[in-house]
Design a protein around this motif. Sequence first.
Motif, mmCIF file in Angstrom:
data_model
loop_
_atom_site.group_PDB
_atom_site.id
_atom_site.type_symbol
_atom_site.label_atom_id
_atom_site.label_comp_id
_atom_site.label_asym_id
_atom_site.label_seq_id
_atom_site.Cartn_x
_atom_site.Cartn_y
_atom_site.Cartn_z
ATOM 1 N N VAL A 1 -3.196 7.286 4.361
ATOM 2 C CA VAL A 1 -4.031 8.341 5.247
ATOM 3 C C VAL A 1 -5.171 8.703 4.463
ATOM 4 O O VAL A 1 -5.768 9.504 5.201
ATOM 5 C CB VAL A 1 -3.038 9.544 5.054
ATOM 6 C CG1 VAL A 1 -1.603 9.368 5.582
ATOM 7 C CG2 VAL A 1 -2.834 9.823 3.424
ATOM 8 N N THR A 2 -5.703 8.060 3.719
ATOM 9 C CA THR A 2 -6.977 8.408 3.125
ATOM 10 C C THR A 2 -8.058 7.010 3.594
ATOM 11 O O THR A 2 -9.338 7.262 3.300
ATOM 12 C CB THR A 2 -7.186 8.600 1.561
ATOM 13 O OG1 THR A 2 -6.398 7.589 0.840
ATOM 14 C CG2 THR A 2 -6.310 9.909 1.240
ATOM 15 N N ARG B 1 -2.322 10.242 9.685
ATOM 16 C CA ARG B 1 -1.710 11.346 8.839
ATOM 17 C C ARG B 1 -0.388 11.297 8.860
ATOM 18 O O ARG B 1 0.240 12.162 8.193
ATOM 19 C CB ARG B 1 -2.358 12.518 9.794
ATOM 20 C CG ARG B 1 -3.727 12.939 9.996
ATOM 21 C CD ARG B 1 -4.366 12.724 8.702
ATOM 22 N NE ARG B 1 -4.152 13.802 7.861
ATOM 23 C CZ ARG B 1 -4.179 13.470 6.628
ATOM 24 N NH1 ARG B 1 -4.753 12.715 6.066
ATOM 25 N NH2 ARG B 1 -3.945 14.618 5.647
ATOM 26 N N VAL B 2 0.426 10.303 9.614
ATOM 27 C CA VAL B 2 1.957 10.146 9.321
ATOM 28 C C VAL B 2 2.029 8.653 9.062
ATOM 29 O O VAL B 2 1.512 7.929 9.533
ATOM 30 C CB VAL B 2 2.329 10.712 10.912
ATOM 31 C CG1 VAL B 2 3.967 10.366 10.598
ATOM 32 C CG2 VAL B 2 2.252 12.057 11.285
ATOM 33 N N VAL C 1 0.911 -1.222 0.002
ATOM 34 C CA VAL C 1 0.223 0.012 0.050
ATOM 35 C C VAL C 1 0.656 1.245 -0.135
ATOM 36 O O VAL C 1 1.928 1.200 0.377
ATOM 37 C CB VAL C 1 -0.921 -0.080 1.188
ATOM 38 C CG1 VAL C 1 -2.048 -1.137 1.195
ATOM 39 C CG2 VAL C 1 -0.021 -0.191 2.621
ATOM 40 N N THR C 2 0.355 2.311 -0.641
ATOM 41 C CA THR C 2 1.141 3.637 -0.632
ATOM 42 C C THR C 2 0.660 4.321 0.498
ATOM 43 O O THR C 2 -0.384 4.261 1.192
ATOM 44 C CB THR C 2 0.634 4.287 -2.024
ATOM 45 O OG1 THR C 2 -0.635 4.627 -1.813
ATOM 46 C CG2 THR C 2 1.003 3.561 -3.205
ATOM 47 N N PRO C 3 1.568 5.390 0.864
ATOM 48 C CA PRO C 3 1.085 6.399 1.964
ATOM 49 C C PRO C 3 0.002 6.827 1.582
ATOM 50 O O PRO C 3 -0.843 7.267 2.712
ATOM 51 C CB PRO C 3 2.281 7.474 1.944
ATOM 52 C CG PRO C 3 3.566 6.543 1.273
ATOM 53 C CD PRO C 3 3.090 5.537 0.381
#
Length: 361
Positions: free
Chosen positions: A74-75, A88-89, A68-70
């Motif tokens: 965060v979404t 969020r981090v 998975v991507t950052p």
Amino acid sequence: MRLFTTVSALALAISAPALAHEPDAIRADGHAPIGVMGDHTHEAGEWMFSYRFMRMEMEGNRIGTRGVTPAEIVTSVANVNGPPATLRVVPTDMTMDMHMLGAMYAPNDRVTVMMMVNYLQNEMIHTTFAGMMGASELGRFTTRSEGFGDVKLSALFGVVDTGQTRLNLQAGLSLPTGSTGERARVLTPMGTTPTLVMPYPMQLGTGSYDPMLAATLTHQAGHWTFGGQASATLRVQDNDSGYRVGDVAHVTSWAGWSPMPSWAFFGRLEARSQGMTHGFDARFAAPVQTANPAFLGGDTVLASLGVNWVGQSGALRGQRIAAELSRPVYQDLNGPQMERDWALTLGWQYAWGGGQQRHHN
């Protein structure tokens, strides 16, 4: 008849131990690959000191077996530590250097006691995303922790020793000497930079007394060595910070080929399963995955290649130098969680005293 005699002689030469030609040789495969610990006992009165250095690199994240991507984290991944609603981090890279000093002593032929002291240097790079939602990057920051980890004490018991086949059992205890309160400056989604206690993976110890159990079986057949080890680390109590790191179950097997006494080459497979962390340390409350106990642990399978060298004469006689490189072939992580990329272990071992005959076999 002459052909049969020649073939038979060659077969015997290949299958016979190198010791048959060099009675005083010390076999490089007398020890397991350097990534395996507690694989052998010693003779009465024998000491062994060892040093290992391991570097492990982690890069990227996955949920289960899927990368998975950052931005996806965060979404879509909820923040259990309160607002904001999503994480969020996101940690993106981690390096762990471990220096391991070991000492072994055999008060008699059946029992060997062992101590292992670790010194850790951890570095983790994070990406912070701005505000309460969305995937707009605010910036990056790096956290570091360094110091002594948990000291491990154990005893190994020789159950079977036929010269070629050995079975050892191990029982021990990990002592909570490593810190669980390491702090670092972070970048929050609101752009502030407070100094906070770092989450679980960046701490130096578990904070608890952890029993350890293991069984190791090895067999030498001519130029070949085979081995296997099963071990477990049990977390039986919460630490003073209110959490308990997950239990660890571990199995590994290896095969080694020694073309001459001074060299041995190994292939090894290793499977490790670690449970989720139980409990919660409120000091870790932050919108980052490493602060969620449910996002720790999982199942990993590693494949490794290694080499051992042992000196045969002079000042280097009995000095073992070894290396092993490992890569994951399967990872199913309680995530989102950082995935392992590779690890390199280098080591030195030296034994003296006693007869040392079993290590010449």
